[in-house]
Design an enzyme around this catalytic site. Structure first.
Site, PDB file in Angstrom:
ATOM      1  N   ASP A 120     -64.817   3.680   3.255  1.00 35.55           N
ATOM      2  CA  ASP A 120     -64.377   2.522   2.471  1.00 35.55           C
ATOM      3  C   ASP A 120     -65.073   1.270   2.999  1.00 35.55           C
ATOM      4  O   ASP A 120     -65.677   1.290   4.090  1.00 35.55           O
ATOM      5  CB  ASP A 120     -62.854   2.351   2.539  1.00 35.55           C
ATOM      6  CG  ASP A 120     -62.351   2.052   3.944  1.00 35.55           C
ATOM      7  OD1 ASP A 120     -62.854   2.678   4.897  1.00 35.55           O
ATOM      8  OD2 ASP A 120     -61.454   1.189   4.099  1.00 35.55           O
ATOM      9  N   GLU A 187     -59.983   2.499   6.435  1.00 37.73           N
ATOM     10  CA  GLU A 187     -60.150   1.774   7.697  1.00 37.73           C
ATOM     11  C   GLU A 187     -60.038   0.263   7.507  1.00 37.73           C
ATOM     12  O   GLU A 187     -59.433  -0.438   8.324  1.00 37.73           O
ATOM     13  CB  GLU A 187     -61.500   2.123   8.333  1.00 37.73           C
ATOM     14  CG  GLU A 187     -61.611   1.773   9.815  1.00 37.73           C
ATOM     15  CD  GLU A 187     -62.063   0.336  10.094  1.00 37.73           C
ATOM     16  OE1 GLU A 187     -61.905  -0.113  11.232  1.00 37.73           O
ATOM     17  OE2 GLU A 187     -62.572  -0.333   9.156  1.00 37.73           O
TER      18      GLU A 187
END
Lengths: 497, 497
Positions: A120, A187
């Site tokens: 991400d 994250e």
């Protein structure tokens, strides 16, 4: 120049590894155009975990990785679902992005390395000030860099691991370790659900892991490769002072009642002085003494005061030499005042006496501070400072969250292997660095898997992760893969685990 | 009981006034149902000046007043337009509500009294917790009170003046003074435009005004009528500390750079102690010494510590006796810390080092504090406190706005007349009170018209102006009119102006 250095260094590598490195490194160079093309495909998917509306894109990127892993012959590729995202969310049924697990090799005679990365990314829009479309890889041939959101944080480094496997495969060199991938998609939004997954898979998917390698940080500067062996922890506190039943008018009550804001200022002002010294009894005493050996680690690190000034956009450092700066960033605690909830925080003027205010502050922790003991010292200090005021208000101090510091032994097998690899590829010994911030997942891996963790950064300190015009230098990309490849071999060779 | 008291008191009034009071007071009692009905019509118009979408309702209420004034025979009724409302507004062409000017009588042998009131109101919704619809007058026969937004602030008191004229007219008693009305529709939103209008009309519409009477405040408590002769002023400051070029991460920069928040806490913490004592050199020295005469004014005021506690919803007073409480509310300065702009102010935790923070605080001013001198003392104090830190950051302190204190002579002709009137109606001498807050328009009237101003409250301290279930006791409504009526006669009789 770096490439010439790398070639020269390989000459000094022990006999059995040299031909393997020659083949693998040669293949990495050969596959460069393909690696860049694949990175381009990956960063084109706007996998912004913090934007609910883009959640399908995050999931799409997970599937992209699955296809890549399967293409390269990784086995047991799994998308681990983590359930719905806890509030606050707009869509109560929003599913967390899956964690991508996979294996390459399962030989009981080899060591097993878990590599962590995240697919991400932070949000990005051209209108934020990007020179080119953030979700379209732009290769700047003049500067030899690749610009895109995710290029350095963390899609580029994540793909490096896949590329390393491909380079081994296509050059006919056997991968010297068993590899397990753990790629998460959350994250940038607090790694929600990951710790639970690690705990659950400790004796299952992650059984037998000998070491963990995380490539999700950066060089300290722009010139010299580093290996990172420490992170500070963070204990975040809230001091609440309350008095009146509701916010009051300062005309009517000013001078007559004890104002919670005044009490809060007194308490928070007693925590730290203007030179950054923590004034809470017993805190500095918990800090591990500086040994001569540790002190020497700071002596030759490639960093100067200008690097700090340029990063802070000011000349407001307490210290005028790199050693003091780095020691206070990495190995000493610090206390920051972040703000106040419940007071007037807008523009202009409001004549309010806030009835209940929460002061926010945090302490960055280091060895050998004990978190529970620290919490007690902080709470006792605040209680005492408040009591001294003789105020009729109420005051209490609470921990909002804590995350432990992490320090590894930079001389263990994993670090030693990575240092050798760095020397082979870059021709220089890496700097051993720590970071002032926290990556809680590092501690989770270490504690749950009971193994060593190393941070092996690929990009440079000026890559602009989380900022506009995020980039990864092509040389860092290529040399990062070579360093990872050499690391696997040196680590496999090491007698220790 | 009050009504019996009132009847008995009239007996002691000097011969020529007694029959007039008998007639006018009798007519007020007789017209009570009509007065309540008219108040009901007025408060049914939701004239919320702070809600742009309700601006037509504010204007509608102005026209309602015009009709009433014309019906009662007021002359020269004018709607003074104040132009468009300055930003911030959604509708850039939003017109300010008009000021309603009118006259009753124009006899050069009579004194001229300007009465001020406002017809706009605070917002109100049933869902806020009102027991009945806020814009529908509810008459509680048991408790003998009228509940509605605007009942006490300030539609009720404003209409009292009209009712007083009607009672004179219908009882055949000549109004003893010339009356000028100045009714604004923007008081709850900062009285925008009113000061300009007063300045413009000083030598025109307001020419020849001998005294100003404002009925827009409240009794101190619930039992005893008061006359208000003082208000504190308010100087509002902002201290700005800035360092880094942008907000920084406390992990990376904590302990290394001088944090603007820490400096700001040090500076703001040096302003006032936890006992409410202002620590800025020279400020307390400017406060007028307490004379024995003034001290006595505080001796018999109907107020106790429970009144304060119930108003603040806590027991957090610095003082345990009414005299100290009132003196610190009215005649001593106070310094309040309101908040910080630019720091983290949300819920939860954010590990930010704010780069630029503005601390907000204000000082309530009293005689004989000089505003300019105070500004310099404050600014010098903050500069000095900051300099002592040896910080590399920048700090400056600015005045955001100021409004002067106001104190009148409670023994002048206007106050003396109102005190006599109070005694006649309520049978007791009024308490002479001041207020801790500011009503800037009071100072504007006094300074621009160069005349005396008196605050003559109608409602009680528990009326809930600005709160839910705002009410006006029927006895206060009726006795308020009688007090106003008697005041006009005593003031007219007075040899002084």
């Amino acid at each position: 120049m770096l490439s010439r250095l790398a070639k020269r260094s390989i000459m000094s590598v022990s006999g059995s590894l040299k031909p393997k490195f020659d083949k693998v490194f040669g293949k990495v160079d050969e596959l460069k155009p393909q690696f860049i093309e694949t990175l381009g495909k990956a960063v084109a998917i706007p996998a912004v975990s913090g934007d609910e509306s883009l959640r399908p894109m995050v999931v799409k990127k997970a599937h992209f990785l699955v296809e890549e892993l399967q293409r390269l012959g990784f086995s047991d590729v799994q998308l681990k679902q983590l359930g719905t995202q806890p509030p606050p969310v707009e869509d109560q049924k929003l599913q967390l992005p899956p964690v991508v697990l996979s294996r390459y090799g399962n030989d009981p005679n080899k060591k097993t390395l878990l590599v962590y990365g995240h697919y991400d990314v932070q949000p990005a829009q051209l209108s934020d000030g990007w020179e080119t479309e953030p979700f379209k890889l732009y290769v700047d041939e003049d500067k030899q860099l690749m610009r895109a959101r995710g290029s350095t944080d963390d899609t580029g480094p994540l793909l490096c691991w896949l590329n390393v496997v491909q380079a081994h495969k296509e050059s006919g060199v056997e991968l010297p370790v068993n590899l397990i991938t753990c790629f998460e998609g959350m994250e940038e939004s607090g790694s929600i659900g990951l710790e639970g997954l690690i705990a659950e898979e400790t004796d299952k998917y992650f059984k037998g892991v000998d070491a963990v390698c995380i490539s999700d940080n950066y060089w300290l500067g722009t010139r010299k490769p580093v290996l990172t062996y420490g992170l500070r922890g963070c204990n975040y506190y809230q001091t609440t002072v309350e008095g009146p039943g509701a916010d009051l008018h300062s005309g009517i009550f000013g001078g007559v009642i004890a104002e919670p804001m005044v009490d809060l200022f007194q308490v928070m002002n007693s925590l730290v002085d203007a030179k950054g010294k923590i004034l809470i009894d017993g805190v500095n005493e918990m800090v591990a003494p500086l040994t001569e050996k540790e002190s020497k680690l700071y002596d030759n690190i490639d960093f100067d005061v200008d690097d700090l000034n340029s990063a802070s956009g000011s000349k407001t450092s307490f210290y005028d030499n790199p050693k003091d700066i780095l020691m206070h960033r990495w190995r000493y605690p610090s206390l920051s005042l972040h703000g106040i909830e419940g007071a007037f925080s807008g523009q202009g003027a409001k004549t309010v006496i806030p009835a209940k205010v929460h002061g926010k502050f945090s302490i960055r922790t280091v060895p050998d501070m004990d978190s529970d003991k620290l919490n007690k010292l902080v709470s006792d200090h605040c209680d005492k400072a408040f009591k001294k005021l003789g105020s009729p208000n109420k005051c209490k101090t609470e921990l909002i969250h804590d995350g432990n510091y992490w320090v590894s032994d930079p001389h263990n097998a994993s670090f030693t292997a990575a240092a050798k690899a760095t020397k082979v590829v870059y021709g220089v010994d890496p700097d051993f660095t720590r970071e002032g911030g926290s990556i809680p997942i590092t501690v989770s891996f270490q504690e749950l898997l009971k193994t060593t963790v190393m941070l092996l950064p690929v990009g440079r300190g000026d890559d602009g992760a989380h900022s506009i015009n995020e980039k990864l230098d092509i040389s860092n990309f290529i040399n990062g893969m070579k360093t990872m490849a050499a690391y696997l071999h040196f680590y496999a060779e090491s007698p220790e685990k």
